[in-house]
Scaffold this motif. Structure first.
Motif, PDB file in Angstrom:
ATOM      1  N   LEU A   1       0.827  -1.208   0.000  1.00 53.45           N
ATOM      2  CA  LEU A   1       0.000   0.000   0.000  1.00 53.45           C
ATOM      3  C   LEU A   1       0.863   1.261   0.000  1.00 53.45           C
ATOM      4  N   VAL A   2       1.949   1.225   0.758  1.00 54.69           N
ATOM      5  CA  VAL A   2       2.856   2.380   0.773  1.00 54.69           C
ATOM      6  C   VAL A   2       3.460   2.584  -0.610  1.00 54.69           C
ATOM      7  N   ALA A   3       3.836   1.479  -1.267  1.00 47.49           N
ATOM      8  CA  ALA A   3       4.402   1.583  -2.611  1.00 47.49           C
ATOM      9  C   ALA A   3       3.392   2.183  -3.580  1.00 47.49           C
ATOM     10  N   VAL A   4       2.129   1.743  -3.502  1.00 51.44           N
ATOM     11  CA  VAL A   4       1.085   2.299  -4.370  1.00 51.44           C
ATOM     12  C   VAL A   4       0.882   3.782  -4.074  1.00 51.44           C
ATOM     13  N   ALA A   5       0.844   4.133  -2.775  1.00 52.58           N
ATOM     14  CA  ALA A   5       0.658   5.532  -2.409  1.00 52.58           C
ATOM     15  C   ALA A   5       1.808   6.393  -2.923  1.00 52.58           C
ATOM     16  N   VAL A   6       3.039   5.873  -2.799  1.00 53.81           N
ATOM     17  CA  VAL A   6       4.192   6.619  -3.306  1.00 53.81           C
ATOM     18  C   VAL A   6       4.090   6.782  -4.817  1.00 53.81           C
ATOM     19  N   ALA A   7       3.669   5.693  -5.501  1.00 49.57           N
ATOM     20  CA  ALA A   7       3.526   5.771  -6.961  1.00 49.57           C
ATOM     21  C   ALA A   7       2.491   6.827  -7.347  1.00 49.57           C
ATOM     22  N   VAL A   8       1.375   6.877  -6.639  1.00 49.00           N
ATOM     23  CA  VAL A   8       0.328   7.874  -6.924  1.00 49.00           C
ATOM     24  C   VAL A   8       0.856   9.286  -6.699  1.00 49.00           C
ATOM     25  N   ILE A   9       1.580   9.451  -5.577  1.00 53.70           N
ATOM     26  CA  ILE A   9       2.116  10.788  -5.279  1.00 53.70           C
ATOM     27  C   ILE A   9       3.131  11.199  -6.349  1.00 53.70           C
ATOM     28  N   VAL A  10       4.005  10.262  -6.744  1.00 51.58           N
ATOM     29  CA  VAL A  10       4.993  10.569  -7.774  1.00 51.58           C
ATOM     30  C   VAL A  10       4.302  10.909  -9.096  1.00 51.58           C
ATOM     31  N   THR A  11       3.264  10.147  -9.436  1.00 52.53           N
ATOM     32  CA  THR A  11       2.537  10.404 -10.691  1.00 52.53           C
ATOM     33  C   THR A  11       1.891  11.785 -10.669  1.00 52.53           C
TER      34      THR A  11
ATOM     35  N   ASP B   1       1.677  15.266 -25.059  1.00 52.01           N
ATOM     36  CA  ASP B   1       2.969  14.901 -24.462  1.00 52.01           C
ATOM     37  C   ASP B   1       2.836  14.636 -22.963  1.00 52.01           C
ATOM     38  N   VAL B   2       2.043  15.495 -22.293  1.00 52.73           N
ATOM     39  CA  VAL B   2       1.848  15.299 -20.852  1.00 52.73           C
ATOM     40  C   VAL B   2       1.137  13.979 -20.591  1.00 52.73           C
ATOM     41  N   ASP B   3       0.087  13.717 -21.384  1.00 54.07           N
ATOM     42  CA  ASP B   3      -0.676  12.474 -21.175  1.00 54.07           C
ATOM     43  C   ASP B   3       0.179  11.246 -21.484  1.00 54.07           C
ATOM     44  N   SER B   4       0.971  11.308 -22.575  1.00 53.36           N
ATOM     45  CA  SER B   4       1.796  10.149 -22.909  1.00 53.36           C
ATOM     46  C   SER B   4       2.892   9.931 -21.872  1.00 53.36           C
ATOM     47  N   ALA B   5       3.505  11.037 -21.402  1.00 51.39           N
ATOM     48  CA  ALA B   5       4.539  10.898 -20.371  1.00 51.39           C
ATOM     49  C   ALA B   5       3.948  10.339 -19.077  1.00 51.39           C
ATOM     50  N   THR B   6       2.742  10.819 -18.741  1.00 50.29           N
ATOM     51  CA  THR B   6       2.074  10.306 -17.541  1.00 50.29           C
ATOM     52  C   THR B   6       1.729   8.831 -17.706  1.00 50.29           C
ATOM     53  N   ALA B   7       1.252   8.473 -18.903  1.00 49.48           N
ATOM     54  CA  ALA B   7       0.900   7.072 -19.146  1.00 49.48           C
ATOM     55  C   ALA B   7       2.123   6.173 -19.051  1.00 49.48           C
ATOM     56  N   ARG B   8       3.257   6.629 -19.631  1.00 51.37           N
ATOM     57  CA  ARG B   8       4.483   5.831 -19.530  1.00 51.37           C
ATOM     58  C   ARG B   8       4.933   5.693 -18.083  1.00 51.37           C
ATOM     59  N   LEU B   9       4.813   6.792 -17.321  1.00 51.48           N
ATOM     60  CA  LEU B   9       5.194   6.731 -15.908  1.00 51.48           C
ATOM     61  C   LEU B   9       4.312   5.755 -15.143  1.00 51.48           C
ATOM     62  N   VAL B  10       2.997   5.794 -15.420  1.00 47.20           N
ATOM     63  CA  VAL B  10       2.078   4.872 -14.751  1.00 47.20           C
ATOM     64  C   VAL B  10       2.397   3.430 -15.131  1.00 47.20           C
ATOM     65  N   LEU B  11       2.728   3.208 -16.418  1.00 46.86           N
ATOM     66  CA  LEU B  11       3.086   1.859 -16.854  1.00 46.86           C
ATOM     67  C   LEU B  11       4.336   1.366 -16.149  1.00 46.86           C
ATOM     68  N   ILE B  12       5.351   2.230 -16.093  1.00 46.49           N
ATOM     69  CA  ILE B  12       6.595   1.844 -15.423  1.00 46.49           C
ATOM     70  C   ILE B  12       6.344   1.564 -13.943  1.00 46.49           C
ATOM     71  N   GLU B  13       5.554   2.432 -13.294  1.00 49.15           N
ATOM     72  CA  GLU B  13       5.248   2.222 -11.880  1.00 49.15           C
ATOM     73  C   GLU B  13       4.438   0.956 -11.685  1.00 49.15           C
ATOM     74  N   GLY B  14       3.496   0.708 -12.607  1.00 43.13           N
ATOM     75  CA  GLY B  14       2.700  -0.519 -12.492  1.00 43.13           C
ATOM     76  C   GLY B  14       3.563  -1.760 -12.602  1.00 43.13           C
ATOM     77  N   ILE B  15       4.488  -1.748 -13.588  1.00 45.19           N
ATOM     78  CA  ILE B  15       5.393  -2.891 -13.726  1.00 45.19           C
ATOM     79  C   ILE B  15       6.283  -3.030 -12.492  1.00 45.19           C
ATOM     80  N   GLY B  16       6.781  -1.892 -11.993  1.00 49.63           N
ATOM     81  CA  GLY B  16       7.624  -1.929 -10.805  1.00 49.63           C
ATOM     82  C   GLY B  16       6.878  -2.456  -9.589  1.00 49.63           C
ATOM     83  N   ILE B  17       5.630  -1.980  -9.426  1.00 49.50           N
ATOM     84  CA  ILE B  17       4.846  -2.446  -8.273  1.00 49.50           C
ATOM     85  C   ILE B  17       4.521  -3.929  -8.419  1.00 49.50           C
TER      86      ILE B  17
END
Length: 468
Positions: A22-32, A149-165
């Motif tokens: 849960l902490v990892a997910v919360a950190v990912a959300v905050i970073v996103t 660009d913002v949406d694609s960068a955000t989507a890539r970040l979410v994908l990377i965070e999802g894979i990491g989580i």
């Protein structure tokens, strides 16, 4: 009063890992959110650079009427004007390659009295626009940039965070399985085994591997503890059985002389003993039975003393001197038996009086129950000394010989009590030898006589012997 239920180790492990997830997910959300906010702020800065001076109506009309536009400055921004009636007029569109033809969708409520940044949908629904609205004159100046660009960068970040989580979750799950398998699961089996032991099941054992983990060592220790407890309980049961047998045998041994004494006392009280000869015979028999009871009680007290911690006066004793003296005394006490000292000499660090009693018991037992010839021999051994007493009597069965040093055990169950005693002689000898940290062995077979060997440890002092 109800006791508070606490979480088990496994539940605590899973709860801890869930909190980490849960902490990892919360950190990912905050970073996103933080990253998107930063990208949007950068986009707002670009809007400011593209906005330039506000467009007024006088500047718009010539632009509407011009056929060719100036392509000297390439722009990603969409520029427009909203009049006082709320009509949106396009002034310029993006000139970069691949730019969208869509326009931002604005409502009258989006138009404010001060400059503002807002996010709106595109006219074709393909994405969003970041829009800078600036009031000027009778309308509003509009500058918009697509948020692709913002949406694609955000989507890539979410994908990377999802894979990491997901990878982290898989790693945590593997770690939880490993910890549970190597630590918690064995602990739960130990708890179950302990409960079974508490319920009286001493046959339970834990599986142990070849590793050296703490749980494996604990399982080894628990198995050892259960084995020790089982052995202790078995020994206690054997001790209780021997105690019951001892009490029963002692009661049996005391019953006959007590019955004899009480019988003659009853005859005397009733006047049934007429004449001097009858009274003398009764008192003689009573005295003999009383003496027999006294010897029996003294033997039992001697055994009880050795069962505790006997007080020994240890010194270096010549076993040859001791054996010669015992043979000489036995020759006088038992004239019907031939006693021979077989020779040999050795020194032992023993209590001379106690060892004399032990050897005398063995020799007397051989004289009473053995054959017509008894041989006493001393043998020096590398780690001590051996005293052997051999008789050429009828011998004993192996099962009887194995129990010969137990209390109230007789080699010949048919012998008379007058000559047989209570079966405590060898038991006292064994107790004396054990107090000296020695050992006693009985070797016998029917028709081959009996050999009793007493092994004594080597002296701690110099081999110079003193008289016993």
């Amino acid at each position: 009063m109800t006791s508070r239920r606490t979480l088990s180790l496994r539940d605590r492990l899973f709860a801890g890992l869930a909190v980490v997830g849960l902490v990892a997910v919360a950190v990912a959300v905050i970073v996103t959110l933080t990253t998107r906010s930063y990208l949007v702020s950068q986009l707002d800065g670009r809007l400011d650079s593209y906005a330039g001076p506000a467009i007024i109506e006088q500047q718009i009309r010539p632009l509407f009427e011009t056929e060719d536009s100036d392509d000297s400055r390439r722009s990603e921004a969409w520029r427009g004007w909203v009049d006082s009636d709320g009509m949106l007029h396009q002034v310029s569109s993006p000139t970069v390659e691949g730019a969208t033809d869509a326009t931002p969708v604005l409502t009258y409520d989006d138009l404010t009295d001060s400059s503002s940044y807002l996010t709106t949908a595109s006219s074709d629904g393909s994405g969003d626009f970041r829009v800078l609205v600036r009031p000027f004159g009778n309308g509003w100046d509009i500058t918009a940039l697509p948020m692709d660009d913002v949406d694609s960068a955000t989507a890539r970040l979410v994908l990377i965070e999802g894979i990491g989580i997901a990878l982290m979750g898989a790693g945590l799950a593997a770690a939880a399985w490993w910890v549970n398998r190597l630590g918690i699961a064995p602990m739960r089996r130990m708890v179950s085994a302990s409960a079974q032991v508490a319920e009286g099941d001493l046959d339970v054992r834990l599986d142990t591997g070849a590793g050296s983990t703490e749980t494996d060592e604990l399982a080894h220790s628990l198995n050892t503890m259960i084995g020790t407890l089982t052995a202790s309980l078995a020994e206690r049961e054997r001790s209780e059985a021997r105690l019951r047998e001892f009490v029963a045998d002692a009661s049996h041994e005391l019953r006959t002389p007590l019955t004899t004494v009480l019988g003659y006392a009853e005859l005397h009280r009733r006047g049934a003993l007429a004449g001097t000869d009858a009274q003398d015979d009764a008192w003689s028999r009573t005295e003999a039975e009383a003496a027999r009871m006294r010897r029996l009680v003294e033997d039992m007290l001697t055994l009880a003393k050795y069962d505790a911690e006997p007080d020994l006066e240890l010194r270096d004793v010549s076993l040859a001197t001791l054996a010669t003296e015992i043979v000489a005394n036995a020759t006088v006490a038992y004239p019907a038996t031939e006693f021979t000292f077989g020779g040999g000499d050795a020194v032992a660090h023993v209590d001379g009086d106690r060892m004399r009693q032990a050897l005398l018991n063995v020799v007397a037992n051989a004289a009473v129950h053995g054959g017509p010839h008894v041989t006493v021999t001393v043998v020096a051994a590398p780690d001590g000394a051996l005293l052997t007493v051999h008789d050429d009597g009828p011998g004993m069965a192996p099962e009887v010989a194995a129990r010969a040093t137990e209390r109230f055990v007789r080699g010949d169950t048919s012998r008379q009590r007058a000559t047989g005693g209570a079966g405590l002689g060898l038991a006292i000898t064994a107790a004396i030898v054990d107090a000296h940290h020695g050992s006693l062995d009985v070797a016998s077979a029917p028709g081959e006589g009996t050999t009793i060997t007493i092994a004594l440890p080597a002296p701690n002092s110099s081999p110079a012997a003193s008289a016993p």
